[in-house]
Design an enzyme around this catalytic site. Sequence first.
Site, PDB file in Angstrom:
ATOM      1  N   ARG A 179       6.835  -8.761   6.781  1.00  0.00           N
ATOM      2  CA  ARG A 179       7.795  -8.560   5.706  1.00  0.00           C
ATOM      3  C   ARG A 179       7.751  -7.107   5.260  1.00  0.00           C
ATOM      4  O   ARG A 179       6.741  -6.428   5.401  1.00  0.00           O
ATOM      5  CB  ARG A 179       7.501  -9.482   4.522  1.00  0.00           C
ATOM      6  CG  ARG A 179       6.085  -9.347   3.991  1.00  0.00           C
ATOM      7  CD  ARG A 179       5.803 -10.386   2.907  1.00  0.00           C
ATOM      8  NE  ARG A 179       6.514 -10.102   1.678  1.00  0.00           N
ATOM      9  CZ  ARG A 179       6.058  -9.289   0.724  1.00  0.00           C
ATOM     10  NH1 ARG A 179       4.903  -8.667   0.867  1.00  0.00           N
ATOM     11  NH2 ARG A 179       6.750  -9.096  -0.369  1.00  0.00           N
ATOM     12  N   ARG A 183      12.629  -3.672  -3.212  1.00  0.00           N
ATOM     13  CA  ARG A 183      12.680  -3.881  -4.656  1.00  0.00           C
ATOM     14  C   ARG A 183      13.963  -3.280  -5.222  1.00  0.00           C
ATOM     15  O   ARG A 183      14.183  -2.084  -5.109  1.00  0.00           O
ATOM     16  CB  ARG A 183      11.464  -3.245  -5.326  1.00  0.00           C
ATOM     17  CG  ARG A 183      10.145  -3.817  -4.815  1.00  0.00           C
ATOM     18  CD  ARG A 183       8.974  -3.132  -5.474  1.00  0.00           C
ATOM     19  NE  ARG A 183       7.704  -3.565  -4.886  1.00  0.00           N
ATOM     20  CZ  ARG A 183       6.530  -3.020  -5.144  1.00  0.00           C
ATOM     21  NH1 ARG A 183       6.467  -1.997  -5.982  1.00  0.00           N
ATOM     22  NH2 ARG A 183       5.428  -3.470  -4.584  1.00  0.00           N
ATOM     23  N   ARG A 256      -8.372   1.774  15.905  1.00  0.00           N
ATOM     24  CA  ARG A 256      -7.773   3.068  15.641  1.00  0.00           C
ATOM     25  C   ARG A 256      -8.724   3.805  14.711  1.00  0.00           C
ATOM     26  O   ARG A 256      -9.476   3.191  13.943  1.00  0.00           O
ATOM     27  CB  ARG A 256      -6.416   2.914  14.967  1.00  0.00           C
ATOM     28  CG  ARG A 256      -5.361   2.266  15.842  1.00  0.00           C
ATOM     29  CD  ARG A 256      -4.904   3.152  16.963  1.00  0.00           C
ATOM     30  NE  ARG A 256      -4.141   4.299  16.488  1.00  0.00           N
ATOM     31  CZ  ARG A 256      -3.784   5.316  17.261  1.00  0.00           C
ATOM     32  NH1 ARG A 256      -4.123   5.347  18.540  1.00  0.00           N
ATOM     33  NH2 ARG A 256      -3.084   6.332  16.771  1.00  0.00           N
ATOM     34  N   ARG A 287      -0.222  11.738   6.934  1.00  0.00           N
ATOM     35  CA  ARG A 287      -0.049  11.961   5.506  1.00  0.00           C
ATOM     36  C   ARG A 287      -0.978  13.070   5.023  1.00  0.00           C
ATOM     37  O   ARG A 287      -1.922  13.452   5.717  1.00  0.00           O
ATOM     38  CB  ARG A 287      -0.289  10.683   4.706  1.00  0.00           C
ATOM     39  CG  ARG A 287      -1.680  10.091   4.832  1.00  0.00           C
ATOM     40  CD  ARG A 287      -1.776   8.785   4.034  1.00  0.00           C
ATOM     41  NE  ARG A 287      -3.111   8.230   4.040  1.00  0.00           N
ATOM     42  CZ  ARG A 287      -3.499   7.184   3.312  1.00  0.00           C
ATOM     43  NH1 ARG A 287      -2.634   6.586   2.524  1.00  0.00           N
ATOM     44  NH2 ARG A 287      -4.730   6.739   3.362  1.00  0.00           N
ATOM     45  N   GLU A 312      -4.318  13.747   7.506  1.00  0.00           N
ATOM     46  CA  GLU A 312      -4.856  12.632   8.277  1.00  0.00           C
ATOM     47  C   GLU A 312      -4.142  12.521   9.626  1.00  0.00           C
ATOM     48  O   GLU A 312      -2.916  12.458   9.679  1.00  0.00           O
ATOM     49  CB  GLU A 312      -4.716  11.318   7.501  1.00  0.00           C
ATOM     50  CG  GLU A 312      -5.500  11.307   6.202  1.00  0.00           C
ATOM     51  CD  GLU A 312      -5.491   9.955   5.511  1.00  0.00           C
ATOM     52  OE1 GLU A 312      -4.986   8.969   6.116  1.00  0.00           O
ATOM     53  OE2 GLU A 312      -5.994   9.866   4.375  1.00  0.00           O
ATOM     54  N   TYR A 360      -8.744  -6.048   8.729  1.00  0.00           N
ATOM     55  CA  TYR A 360      -8.514  -5.034   7.708  1.00  0.00           C
ATOM     56  C   TYR A 360      -8.659  -5.683   6.335  1.00  0.00           C
ATOM     57  O   TYR A 360      -8.085  -6.726   6.065  1.00  0.00           O
ATOM     58  CB  TYR A 360      -7.126  -4.402   7.830  1.00  0.00           C
ATOM     59  CG  TYR A 360      -6.879  -3.396   6.743  1.00  0.00           C
ATOM     60  CD1 TYR A 360      -7.429  -2.119   6.819  1.00  0.00           C
ATOM     61  CD2 TYR A 360      -6.152  -3.739   5.610  1.00  0.00           C
ATOM     62  CE1 TYR A 360      -7.242  -1.199   5.798  1.00  0.00           C
ATOM     63  CE2 TYR A 360      -5.958  -2.822   4.583  1.00  0.00           C
ATOM     64  CZ  TYR A 360      -6.511  -1.559   4.692  1.00  0.00           C
ATOM     65  OH  TYR A 360      -6.340  -0.660   3.683  1.00  0.00           O
ATOM     66  N   ASP A 362      -8.582  -5.014   2.034  1.00  0.00           N
ATOM     67  CA  ASP A 362      -8.544  -4.230   0.805  1.00  0.00           C
ATOM     68  C   ASP A 362      -9.878  -4.438   0.104  1.00  0.00           C
ATOM     69  O   ASP A 362     -10.652  -5.335   0.462  1.00  0.00           O
ATOM     70  CB  ASP A 362      -7.387  -4.699  -0.092  1.00  0.00           C
ATOM     71  CG  ASP A 362      -6.038  -4.165   0.383  1.00  0.00           C
ATOM     72  OD1 ASP A 362      -6.012  -3.043   0.910  1.00  0.00           O
ATOM     73  OD2 ASP A 362      -5.030  -4.876   0.228  1.00  0.00           O
TER      74      ASP A 362
END
Length: 375
Positions: A179, A183, A256, A287, A312, A360, A362
């Site tokens: 997804r 917004r 990676r 970035r 980066e 991964y 958070d």
Amino acid sequence: MKEFDYIIVGAGLYGATFAYMAKKAGKRCLVIDKRQHLGGNLYCENIEGINVHKYGAHIFHTSNKKVWDFVNSIVEFNRYTNSPIANYNGKLYNLPFNMNTFHQMWGVNTPNEALAKIEEQKSAINSKMEAEGISKPRNLEEQALLLVGKDIYEKLIKGYTEKQWGRKCTDLPSFIIKRLPVRLVFDNNYFNDKYQGIPIGGYNKLIDGLLENIETSIGTDFFENRSHWESIASKIIFTGKIDEYYDYCFGELEYRTVRFEEQTLNTSNYQGNAVVNYTDSKTPYTRIIEHKHFEMFGEDIDKCPKTVISKEYSTEWKDGMEPYYPVNDEKNTMLYSKYKSLADKENNIIFGGRLAEYKYYDMAPIIEKIIKIFK
């Protein structure tokens, strides 16, 4: 009786939080890490009065009040709000995709105008795929086009994603982008979570608080004296690479990694934002992070006459590099499942964190998971 209840391999967020909860439960812990510092990828270095995130930007966010209260009981967090900017060939766009982005992209002013533009482009892509006999997205490119249309995909997704993964979007599986939040409000807050921020004084404050009065040993490689560590503890908490733990018996998992090009500049404000993504394909880095914006706001920015930035560069992981992101394609998922089948049979080992679980994470879900373990 063993000398320790737990030997915790890895002093990152998982290891430090586990040690904190274990000590609170009356357990004896030793935390070891092969790096020369605690904190894992959260480690910060103070340069010119700025806490530099040495292993990439980390922004804490959660909607779980218990988790938020927990980390703030260790160190107070500030009010930093993540609002990244995308730079596409010198043109700036707000992220995540919101009414500011759509106004910058097409000049539209209302949600209905933006939605109509997106639906028009999605419909054109859908018709083209139907004409070619394509019933469902075969790759990331087709998936993204069906979600947000051509303009947003080509300017804000394609180049960045291909640099991040080192592969063409047409060669990446569609499930990577399930997804893409759109917004229809003028809101640049990247996260939907109720709470977000950065520890005041940097992430070292959080790690030091979690590991207070707990025995630690840095520059200590578990595998160089594995039998010793296993002999002095009742259980091992392992946060390293799961394939390495099993001596790569099924083969090596792929990752990676990121290379950082750090610069200290004689200016108080380089880009006006903590995070600027470069979404074109020609710019070699993904970035630029300007670290002072994580903790300095308003007049404080100019009071610090210098700034530190990190460019980066995303690249394939090779032995000797720091593994960052698991490559969750079919091949690696199947390989990890073989290692997990071995891990599930272990009685005296807990595998946790992004490397041990090949996932991964958070930060908040890691803390939430450990709190549940001890609950």
